[in-house]
Design a protein around this motif. Structure first.
Motif, short mmCIF file in Angstrom:
data_model
loop_
_atom_site.label_atom_id
_atom_site.label_comp_id
_atom_site.label_asym_id
_atom_site.label_seq_id
_atom_site.Cartn_x
_atom_site.Cartn_y
_atom_site.Cartn_z
N LEU A 35 0.65 -1.27 -0.01
CA LEU A 35 -0.06 0.00 -0.02
C LEU A 35 0.89 1.08 0.08
CD1 LEU A 35 -2.43 -0.99 3.10
CD2 LEU A 35 -2.84 -1.51 0.23
N GLU A 36 0.19 2.24 -0.40
CA GLU A 36 1.02 3.65 -0.34
C GLU A 36 0.23 4.45 0.98
OE1 GLU A 36 2.04 6.48 -4.00
OE2 GLU A 36 0.04 6.35 -3.73
N VAL A 37 0.83 4.70 1.71
CA VAL A 37 0.30 5.01 2.98
C VAL A 37 0.91 6.85 3.25
CG1 VAL A 37 0.34 5.08 5.50
CG2 VAL A 37 0.74 2.97 4.08
N GLU A 41 4.10 13.94 10.62
CA GLU A 41 4.77 13.90 11.75
C GLU A 41 3.85 14.77 12.47
OE1 GLU A 41 7.60 12.60 13.01
OE2 GLU A 41 7.60 11.39 11.29
N LYS A 42 3.48 14.59 13.88
CA LYS A 42 2.68 15.40 14.75
C LYS A 42 3.30 14.90 16.32
CE LYS A 42 -1.66 15.89 12.56
NZ LYS A 42 -2.79 16.48 12.88
N ASN A 43 3.60 15.89 16.79
CA ASN A 43 4.11 16.00 18.32
C ASN A 43 5.19 14.82 18.41
OD1 ASN A 43 2.19 17.83 19.22
ND2 ASN A 43 0.57 16.16 19.09
N GLY A 44 5.89 14.85 17.52
CA GLY A 44 7.19 13.92 17.46
C GLY A 44 6.96 12.55 17.04
N VAL A 45 5.87 12.28 16.62
CA VAL A 45 5.73 10.92 16.13
C VAL A 45 5.08 10.94 14.93
CG1 VAL A 45 5.39 9.90 18.63
CG2 VAL A 45 3.22 10.61 17.32
N THR A 46 5.11 9.59 13.99
CA THR A 46 4.55 9.57 12.76
C THR A 46 3.20 9.15 12.93
OG1 THR A 46 6.71 9.13 11.68
CG2 THR A 46 4.75 8.51 10.49
N ILE A 47 2.35 9.66 12.22
CA ILE A 47 0.86 9.39 12.22
C ILE A 47 0.43 8.91 10.92
CG2 ILE A 47 -1.57 10.18 12.45
CD1 ILE A 47 -0.15 10.22 15.00
N TYR A 48 -0.22 7.69 10.78
CA TYR A 48 -0.62 7.05 9.59
C TYR A 48 -2.04 7.59 9.27
CZ TYR A 48 3.84 4.87 10.57
OH TYR A 48 5.23 4.65 11.05
N LYS A 49 -2.37 8.01 8.28
CA LYS A 49 -3.40 8.96 8.04
C LYS A 49 -4.36 8.33 7.09
CE LYS A 49 -3.23 13.46 7.91
NZ LYS A 49 -3.16 14.73 7.64
N ASP A 50 -3.99 7.69 6.06
CA ASP A 50 -4.74 7.13 4.94
C ASP A 50 -3.76 6.09 4.18
OD1 ASP A 50 -6.93 6.41 3.53
OD2 ASP A 50 -7.25 8.65 3.07
N TYR A 51 -4.47 5.47 3.25
CA TYR A 51 -3.77 4.58 2.49
C TYR A 51 -4.43 4.38 0.96
CZ TYR A 51 -7.11 0.80 3.42
OH TYR A 51 -8.20 -0.20 3.63
N ASN A 52 -3.80 3.78 0.23
CA ASN A 52 -4.20 3.35 -1.24
C ASN A 52 -3.60 2.36 -1.69
OD1 ASN A 52 -6.01 3.63 -3.31
ND2 ASN A 52 -5.35 5.75 -3.86
N GLN A 71 4.65 6.71 2.25
CA GLN A 71 5.56 5.49 2.77
C GLN A 71 4.67 4.25 1.93
OE1 GLN A 71 6.30 5.50 6.93
NE2 GLN A 71 7.17 3.24 6.77
N LYS A 72 5.66 3.38 1.50
CA LYS A 72 4.86 2.05 1.21
C LYS A 72 5.09 0.95 2.08
CE LYS A 72 5.92 3.10 -3.42
NZ LYS A 72 6.84 2.72 -4.77
N MET A 73 4.20 0.28 2.54
CA MET A 73 4.28 -1.12 3.43
C MET A 73 3.16 -1.99 3.07
SD MET A 73 2.73 0.78 6.85
CE MET A 73 3.86 2.16 6.72
N LEU A 79 -1.87 -2.31 9.43
CA LEU A 79 -2.79 -2.68 10.38
C LEU A 79 -2.49 -2.68 11.95
CD1 LEU A 79 -5.75 -3.58 11.17
CD2 LEU A 79 -5.33 -5.77 10.83
N VAL A 80 -1.30 -3.18 11.99
CA VAL A 80 -0.70 -3.13 13.31
C VAL A 80 -0.35 -1.74 13.78
CG1 VAL A 80 1.34 -3.57 14.79
CG2 VAL A 80 0.51 -5.29 13.16
N LEU A 81 0.28 -0.68 12.96
CA LEU A 81 0.11 0.68 13.24
C LEU A 81 -1.02 1.23 13.49
CD1 LEU A 81 3.11 1.41 10.66
CD2 LEU A 81 3.29 1.29 13.16
N TYR A 82 -1.95 1.00 12.73
CA TYR A 82 -3.22 1.69 12.80
C TYR A 82 -3.95 1.25 14.38
CZ TYR A 82 -4.27 3.54 8.22
OH TYR A 82 -4.68 4.29 7.05
N GLU A 83 -4.00 0.18 14.77
CA GLU A 83 -4.22 -0.40 16.08
C GLU A 83 -3.62 0.25 17.18
OE1 GLU A 83 -4.05 -4.62 15.40
OE2 GLU A 83 -6.16 -4.74 14.78
N THR A 84 -2.18 0.32 16.85
CA THR A 84 -1.41 1.22 17.90
C THR A 84 -2.00 2.65 18.14
OG1 THR A 84 0.49 -0.41 17.64
CG2 THR A 84 0.71 1.65 18.59
N GLU A 85 -2.07 3.50 16.77
CA GLU A 85 -2.13 4.75 17.07
C GLU A 85 -3.53 4.79 17.32
OE1 GLU A 85 -1.26 6.48 13.37
OE2 GLU A 85 -3.04 6.22 12.51
#
Length: 89
Positions: A35-37, A41-52, A71-73, A79-85
């Motif tokens: 995916l293309e994600v 950067e917000k408050n010193g962390v990477t936020i994953y906002k959307d994907y295609n 970012q590609k992943m 899914l792991v990152l979304y669940e964490t954030e």
């Protein structure tokens, strides 16, 4: 659990809808799908906002703003990152 920045602050982002959508996509296309994600950067962390899904064109369909990046992943990794954030603080 949320993400923790260098100052020890826990940062979360509500992405419940994206989690549901991504789970459906994984069920249909598999977790190894690249995916293309959109990240930011917000408050010193990477936020994953959307994907295609990548369509082989390598051009994004996302109009990036501010300090957003791509970012590609794999779908499973996202899914792991979304669940964490998405975790409640």
């Amino acid at each position: 659990m949320a993400f923790t920045n260098a100052n020890g602050q826990s940062i979360s982002f509500d992405c419940s809808n994206l989690i549901e959508e991504l789970r459906e996509d994984i069920a249909e296309f598999g977790g190894d799908q690249i995916l293309e994600v959109v990240t930011e950067e917000k408050n010193g962390v990477t936020i994953y906002k959307d994907y295609n899904f990548l369509d082989g064109d390598e051009n994004t369909s996302f109009p990036l703003t501010g300090n957003e990046k791509l970012q590609k992943m794999t779908a499973s990794a996202l899914l792991v990152l979304y669940e964490t954030e998405n975790s409640i603080l």
